[in-house]
Design an enzyme around this catalytic site. Structure first.
Site, PDB file in Angstrom:
ATOM      1  N   SER A 123       0.840  -1.194   0.000  1.00  0.00           N
ATOM      2  CA  SER A 123       0.000   0.000   0.000  1.00  0.00           C
ATOM      3  C   SER A 123       0.873   1.242   0.000  1.00  0.00           C
ATOM      4  O   SER A 123       2.006   1.224   0.505  1.00  0.00           O
ATOM      5  CB  SER A 123      -0.864  -0.019   1.268  1.00  0.00           C
ATOM      6  N   TYR A 147      -0.375   0.063  10.288  1.00  0.00           N
ATOM      7  CA  TYR A 147      -0.688  -0.642   9.042  1.00  0.00           C
ATOM      8  C   TYR A 147       0.428  -0.444   8.017  1.00  0.00           C
ATOM      9  O   TYR A 147       0.934  -1.414   7.435  1.00  0.00           O
ATOM     10  CB  TYR A 147      -2.013  -0.098   8.491  1.00  0.00           C
ATOM     11  N   LYS A 151       2.943  -3.293   6.451  1.00  0.00           N
ATOM     12  CA  LYS A 151       3.073  -3.492   5.008  1.00  0.00           C
ATOM     13  C   LYS A 151       4.543  -3.334   4.593  1.00  0.00           C
ATOM     14  O   LYS A 151       5.056  -4.112   3.782  1.00  0.00           O
ATOM     15  CB  LYS A 151       2.200  -2.489   4.238  1.00  0.00           C
TER      16      LYS A 151
END
Lengths: 324, 324
Positions: A123, A147, A151
């Site tokens: 992402s 997050y 990632k």
């Protein structure tokens, strides 16, 4: 050709399965088997001559990943993950699923000596403000969320495991997927899709930020194209830097709305109501705006070239070509 | 002031302990206790009025990190790690010690709700070729070794744990430490120190690469200065990007030798014998050469300004001021 998909019950997973079902082949070989995994049971497509298996569970549970790769897939699409907001709200859950689950899958593949192509959906959340006007491929990732951190760690593991020959990994950093089908959700980015999706079916949509906000988008259709291309691309051409920032369409919210007017008419665009929300704007201000994506483009990854095209893809794929 | 040092038996650890013993204080507070940890028992300094505890073991063993932080240190120097060559040769050991051990320590601190200053020694091995002529602070880390991967993952965790308030972390990316005291080792970088260290004590040294090779160095004395400064710096001034590339002296091997001639005379420099080694040169070619280190310099991290100074530091600190 045996394919494993984790996160198969999610929006991108379902669209990927539909595409694979339509194509019937990947990397020039007929698809013989599909292993579909998620935390909830994914819907099995009806495919003549394809052995479809459904798996459920948490990849971070000891033994779960090993049993999942025991069928020896040729290609793995690792889409599974806890979304940004949830990973921020629940520290343990985010690290367990997004980091430990991914590492468990990578290690299971390593220990099974499979060396498949492994496509991982990363992402643009790996990047953190402040940003230059255009983020080049060589810009350092400094995530500002758990997050994004998870990632990024997964990306770095993917590159090392690929260098070691444990698998042939490609990480694709997705921009915001727009127009996301379904209902509005609590994500701060929800409005980017909402201001297109809701007016097209005759409903009002709220715009919480100024029209000057610039953001990069790719359609669900492009996301699936990226995944297929990442599965088929020549790994040697990618070289040791295995994580690629995908291309997209960089537009302001104002330009999104102009595209909606051009595509669906001014009456549709009037269903957008501006209702400034300082909280959402504060979050959105910290997001990256525009990416160079030079390497991905050179390697043949292609997105839409205008936001009009993104809207038309949504109307074709989700609305059967009809506008309310 | 209670201080925990992991990797306390290593070269940098021992020099840091000697410096803390000499200073008697850190962050303006008298040092009351030192917890020294390593896989082998670190040597305990004799310090009047300081409670010195020795701990041995593997941080990745369940419970080990929790018991280590039970004494509630105010400052943690996390220096422990498997070196580059070993982490490449032994995949499991490298990931266990450099990644799982670091994460175990970070999680133990998180769960103990300590919020100490935590200084972590990272490495320029987080970067991988190809490089620009000067590597800016915003250049993306794409490690080409498992060691560099493990250091980068630790950096990224440190930034997220700091953002979450679990501790106040600073990661410092050390350049090559030169002149490293002791004996030559099998590291490909060993000659950078060897061509200075051996001639100064009347011994021959082998130079396996061309004199044109450019590399960045900092003395062991500077490494300790970096650690102390990282422990004392205002965290707010650092901001969310917690990992800093340390400054150093960028010189060619030829310039290293010229500095040796200036400092110790031409007879000493003649003890260097050129014996090209293609294998070593191939490794060295992939290493970064020169760093901008703008942020670190602005934040007050200072290294030597010439290689002459690095040689003089070695003569003072290791040879009692005498040249053979």
């Amino acid at each position: 050709m045996r394919i494993l998909i984790t996160g198969a019950a999610g929006m991108v997973g379902r669209k990927l399965i539909a595409r694979l079902a339509k194509d019937g082949a990947l990397r020039g070989r007929k698809i013989a088997a599909l292993d579909l995994h998620d935390i909830v049971p994914p819907q099995a497509p009806t495919l003549a001559g394809v052995d479809v298996s459904i798996h459920t569970g948490d990849l971070s549970t000891p033994g779960a990943a090993a049993s999942l790769v025991a069928s020896r897939p040729d290609v793995i699409f690792h889409l599974a993950g806890i979304v940004s907001g949830e990973a921020e709200a629940n520290f343990d859950l985010g690290y367990r699923v997004n980091l430990d689950g991914t590492r468990a899958l990578f290690d299971a593949v390593r220990l099974a000596a499979l060396a498949p192509r492994l496509v991982f959906t990363s992402s643009i959340a790996v990047f953190g403000a402040p940003f230059p006007d255009v983020i080049p491929d060589e810009f350092h990732p400094t995530p500002l969320t758990s997050y994004g951190t998870q990632k990024l760690i997964s990306e770095v593991l993917l590159a090392d495991y690929t260098r070691r020959g444990f698998f042939d990994g490609i990480g694709i950093r997705l921009p915001t997927i727009c127009v996301r089908p379904g209902k509005p959700n609590k994500a701060a980015s929800s409005f980017f899709s909402g201001i297109i999706r809701e007016p097209l079916v005759g409903q009002e949509a709220i715009l919480p930020v100024p029209r000057s906000v610039l953001h990069t988008h790719a359609s669900p259709r492009s996301a699936v194209n990226f995944l297929i291309h990442a599965a088929e691309i020549d790994g040697d051409a990618v070289g040791p830097r295995r994580n690629l920032t995908m291309p997209g369409v960089a537009v302001t919210v104002g330009e999104q709305i102009e595209a909606l007017e051009r595509t669906a008419g001014p009456e549709v665009a009037k269903r957008i109501r501006e209702e400034p929300d300082e909280t959402i704007w504060a979050i959105v201000k910290g997001w990256p705006t525009r990416f160079e994506s030079r390497r991905a483009r050179e390697l043949g990854f292609a997105a839409e070239t205008s936001f009009d095209e993104i809207i038309r893809a949504h109307i074709e794929d989700e609305l059967g070509g009809k506008i309310a």
